[in-house]
Design an enzyme around this catalytic site. Structure first.
Site, mmCIF file in Angstrom:
data_model
loop_
_atom_site.group_PDB
_atom_site.id
_atom_site.type_symbol
_atom_site.label_atom_id
_atom_site.label_comp_id
_atom_site.label_asym_id
_atom_site.label_seq_id
_atom_site.Cartn_x
_atom_site.Cartn_y
_atom_site.Cartn_z
ATOM 1 N N GLU A 103 -3.051 -9.347 3.733
ATOM 2 C CA GLU A 103 -2.701 -9.817 5.072
ATOM 3 C C GLU A 103 -3.808 -9.530 6.090
ATOM 4 O O GLU A 103 -3.756 -10.033 7.214
ATOM 5 C CB GLU A 103 -1.393 -9.152 5.536
ATOM 6 C CG GLU A 103 -1.496 -7.704 6.035
ATOM 7 C CD GLU A 103 -1.668 -6.650 4.938
ATOM 8 O OE1 GLU A 103 -1.758 -7.027 3.753
ATOM 9 O OE2 GLU A 103 -1.719 -5.438 5.263
ATOM 10 N N CYS A 123 0.801 -1.222 0.000
ATOM 11 C CA CYS A 123 0.000 0.000 0.000
ATOM 12 C C CYS A 123 0.838 1.279 0.000
ATOM 13 O O CYS A 123 1.435 1.619 -1.013
ATOM 14 C CB CYS A 123 -0.971 -0.058 1.172
ATOM 15 S SG CYS A 123 -2.391 0.995 0.955
ATOM 16 N N HIS A 144 -4.629 -5.214 0.713
ATOM 17 C CA HIS A 144 -4.125 -5.746 1.989
ATOM 18 C C HIS A 144 -4.495 -7.215 2.147
ATOM 19 O O HIS A 144 -5.375 -7.553 2.942
ATOM 20 C CB HIS A 144 -4.690 -4.938 3.164
ATOM 21 C CG HIS A 144 -4.088 -3.581 3.284
ATOM 22 N ND1 HIS A 144 -2.846 -3.377 3.840
ATOM 23 C CD2 HIS A 144 -4.543 -2.371 2.895
ATOM 24 C CE1 HIS A 144 -2.565 -2.086 3.811
ATOM 25 N NE2 HIS A 144 -3.581 -1.448 3.238
HETATM 26 C C1 LIG Z 1 -8.656 0.571 13.267
HETATM 27 C C2 LIG Z 1 -7.707 0.571 14.427
HETATM 28 C C3 LIG Z 1 -7.583 1.981 15.004
HETATM 29 C C4 LIG Z 1 -8.261 -0.378 15.504
HETATM 30 O O1 LIG Z 1 -7.403 -0.413 16.607
HETATM 31 P P1 LIG Z 1 -7.955 -0.284 18.120
HETATM 32 O O2 LIG Z 1 -6.805 -0.326 19.025
HETATM 33 O O3 LIG Z 1 -8.879 0.876 18.206
HETATM 34 O O4 LIG Z 1 -8.788 -1.619 18.241
HETATM 35 P P2 LIG Z 1 -9.758 -2.077 19.426
HETATM 36 O O5 LIG Z 1 -11.131 -2.117 18.877
HETATM 37 O O6 LIG Z 1 -9.509 -1.250 20.655
HETATM 38 O O7 LIG Z 1 -9.306 -3.579 19.660
HETATM 39 C C5 LIG Z 1 -8.043 -3.932 20.146
HETATM 40 C C6 LIG Z 1 -7.741 -5.354 19.727
HETATM 41 O O8 LIG Z 1 -7.908 -5.483 18.305
HETATM 42 C C7 LIG Z 1 -6.683 -5.824 17.687
HETATM 43 N N1 LIG Z 1 -6.612 -5.090 16.438
HETATM 44 C C8 LIG Z 1 -6.393 -3.777 16.281
HETATM 45 N N2 LIG Z 1 -6.380 -3.450 14.998
HETATM 46 C C9 LIG Z 1 -6.577 -4.581 14.316
HETATM 47 C C10 LIG Z 1 -6.647 -4.873 12.957
HETATM 48 N N3 LIG Z 1 -6.495 -3.917 12.043
HETATM 49 N N4 LIG Z 1 -6.865 -6.128 12.585
HETATM 50 C C11 LIG Z 1 -7.020 -7.098 13.520
HETATM 51 N N5 LIG Z 1 -6.963 -6.883 14.832
HETATM 52 C C12 LIG Z 1 -6.747 -5.637 15.233
HETATM 53 C C13 LIG Z 1 -5.623 -5.386 18.672
HETATM 54 O O9 LIG Z 1 -4.414 -6.091 18.475
HETATM 55 C C14 LIG Z 1 -6.293 -5.725 19.978
HETATM 56 O O10 LIG Z 1 -6.269 -7.118 20.171
HETATM 57 P P3 LIG Z 1 -5.863 -7.772 21.568
HETATM 58 O O11 LIG Z 1 -6.777 -7.111 22.560
HETATM 59 O O12 LIG Z 1 -6.114 -9.219 21.355
HETATM 60 O O13 LIG Z 1 -4.416 -7.403 21.743
HETATM 61 C C15 LIG Z 1 -6.331 0.057 14.027
HETATM 62 O O14 LIG Z 1 -6.437 -1.260 13.521
HETATM 63 C C16 LIG Z 1 -5.704 0.924 12.982
HETATM 64 O O15 LIG Z 1 -5.104 1.946 13.295
HETATM 65 N N6 LIG Z 1 -5.855 0.506 11.710
HETATM 66 C C17 LIG Z 1 -5.528 1.328 10.637
HETATM 67 C C18 LIG Z 1 -4.454 0.758 9.854
HETATM 68 C C19 LIG Z 1 -3.977 1.767 8.877
HETATM 69 O O16 LIG Z 1 -3.734 2.920 9.205
HETATM 70 N N7 LIG Z 1 -3.872 1.402 7.675
HETATM 71 C C20 LIG Z 1 -3.390 2.253 6.704
HETATM 72 C C21 LIG Z 1 -2.639 1.469 5.755
HETATM 73 S S1 LIG Z 1 -3.280 1.729 4.205
HETATM 74 C C22 LIG Z 1 -2.131 2.742 3.520
HETATM 75 O O17 LIG Z 1 -0.973 2.366 3.464
HETATM 76 C C23 LIG Z 1 -2.589 4.133 3.140
HETATM 77 C C24 LIG Z 1 -2.495 4.379 1.657
HETATM 78 C C25 LIG Z 1 -3.404 5.548 1.184
HETATM 79 O O18 LIG Z 1 -3.736 6.407 2.014
HETATM 80 O O19 LIG Z 1 -3.758 5.593 -0.007
#
Ligand SMILES: CC(C)(COP(=O)(O)OP(=O)(O)OC[C@H]1O[C@@H](n2cnc3c(N)ncnc32)[C@H](O)[C@@H]1OP(=O)(O)O)[C@@H](O)C(=O)NCCC(=O)NCCSC(=O)CCC(=O)O
Ligand SMILES: N[C@@H](CCO)C(=O)O
Length: 357
Positions: free
Chosen positions: A241, A146, A239
């Site tokens: 993964e 990405c 993605h």
């Molecule tokens: C969406 C959130 C904020 C969710 O996280 P939170 O901490 O709020 O989750 P939560 O509901 O409180 O739950 C916590 C539990 O969920 C797990 N958990 C957190 N995120 C997860 C995910 N994405 N997939 C699977 N499990 C996940 C944690 O390890 C934790 O597990 P345990 O309790 O078991 O430990 C995060 O996943 C995140 O920041 N994702 C965004 C990823 C991103 O930014 N992608 C951009 C790439 S795309 C790119 O490159 C951009 C390109 C473009 O802009 O064009």
């Protein structure tokens, strides 16, 4: 693991022509069997750092049940990190210097969450460039995910990503469009991949600089492309993964942002992940949230467990298949000394000996 052509059965030659990985028996006898070392440059935000680790470790580990994989996570200075995450990285991750000294057979660079329009203004730009410059001469093959794909297309090929004007968000069907390439020659010709991005690089941009598009989606655009040599850089915009629940977590985060007024509108559903029944539950939840906000009450808890139980994963098998192919191709051409990318006799300009179509 490749088939060994231990006799003259014509099927071996036929399979080879179809893109199957076949080893001649004399080559098989002298193959230097060893473990593979894969770097994971984790640029994901703190909230997704360990989930992303798990996702790539799992994809690598499940891709092949025989080979031994050592995965080496590392990160970059210049990414916004909490003190806790910094301590975690210091304790468990390796440094880029250690990685460079030991060498890698393969490298995976994750995406990142970036708000600014111009990637070259990001504080991680120079350190990322340094890693990619090293990898493209010293590592057999690098997968960029990405945002890493967008950054590499900009600094290696001078192709800027373009804002879509909306978020491409959901799970989309893709077709293999280069069936000759051994990275995809044996996977389903039609398969799903999640996407989550505001920006894109188009097929025309990849092709303008000699890269080859291997899989794309009529709706979501290019998912998988490789550098002109066929192996050195593997560029993903989707993605594969992602966990079954990853897009649900992102959807829940967007609702959280709406509730706290960090976004103006209620988020739309990600495409093609929720069933009619789940959409009904989520629509009812939305109405309750909106009611509570108007009446200054605390919105109800998001019904995550209930939704998660009804989600399907339609991409993982193919993701593992492509990962397995990648590992096998790297194994075939990498040097027994992991600091050297290719064995003697392998052409770095076309390491797989492909005749591109
Ligand atoms: C969406 C959130 C904020 C969710 O996280 P939170 O901490 O709020 O989750 P939560 O509901 O409180 O739950 C916590 C539990 O969920 C797990 N958990 C957190 N995120 C997860 C995910 N994405 N997939 C699977 N499990 C996940 C944690 O390890 C934790 O597990 P345990 O309790 O078991 O430990 C995060 O996943 C995140 O920041 N994702 C965004 C990823 C991103 O930014 N992608 C951009 C790439 S795309 C790119 O490159 C951009 C390109 C473009 O802009 O064009
Ligand atoms: N590419 C090596 C395996 C890795 O040491 C070989 O085929 O002998």
């Amino acid at each position: 693991m490749p088939l060994v052509a231990h006799n003259a059965l014509p099927t071996f030659e036929r399979l080879r022509r179809d893109g199957q990985n076949i080893l001649e028996s004399d080559r098989a006898l002298q193959q230097d069997i060893r473990e593979l070392h894969i770097g994971l440059l984790n640029m994901m935000p703190d909230t997704a750092l360990t989930a992303t680790e798990r996702q790539f470790f799992r994809l690598i580990g499940q891709s092949n049940q025989i080979a031994q994989f050592y995965v080496h996570p590392f990160s970059l200075d210049g990414l916004q990190r909490s003190p806790e995450t910094m301590a975690y990285i210091k304790r468990y991750y390796e440094s880029f210097n250690e990685i460079k000294t030991q060498g890698l057979d393969a490298l995976i660079i994750t995406g990142a969450n970036v708000a600014g329009a111009d990637l070259s203004q990001e504080p991680f730009w120079q350190p990322l460039k340094e890693v990619v410059d090293w990898a493209t001469t010293q590592v057999t093959s690098t997968v960029c995910s990405c945002l890493a794909t967008h950054a590499v297309m900009q600094f290696r090929y001078n192709q800027q990503r373009r804002p879509l004007g909306f978020k491409r968000w959901g799970v989309y069907p893709h077709r293999v469009v280069a069936r000759y390439h051994p990275l995809v020659s044996n996977v389903n010709t039609l398969f799903d991949v999640p996407h989550s991005r505001f920006n894109e690089i188009t097929r025309a941009q990849f092709e303008a600089v000699g890269c080859h598009v291997l899989a794309e989606s009529a709706m979501a655009g290019v998912h998988l492309a490789v550098s002109d040599d066929g192996l050195r850089l593997i560029m993903l915009q989707g993605h594969p993964e992602y966990d079954t629940i990853s897009l649900l977590k992102e959807y829940k985060r967007e609702i959280r942002r709406f509730i706290s007024s960090d976004r103006d509108n209620y988020p739309p559903f990600p495409d093609h992940i929720f069933s009619v029944k789940i959409k009904a539950i989520l629509t009812e939840y939305r109405e309750r949230v909106e009611y509570c906000l108007i009446h200054r009450q605390t919105p109800p808890e998001f019904p995550e467990a209930r939704i998660a139980a009804g989600l399907d994963n339609t991409w993982q098998d193919t993701a593992e298949g492509v990962m397995d192919n990648w590992m096998g191709l790297i194994y075939r051409v990498t040097h027994s000394d992991r600091r050297i990318p290719f064995m003697d006799g392998v052409d770095p300009l076309n390491p797989l000996g492909l005749s591109f179509k």
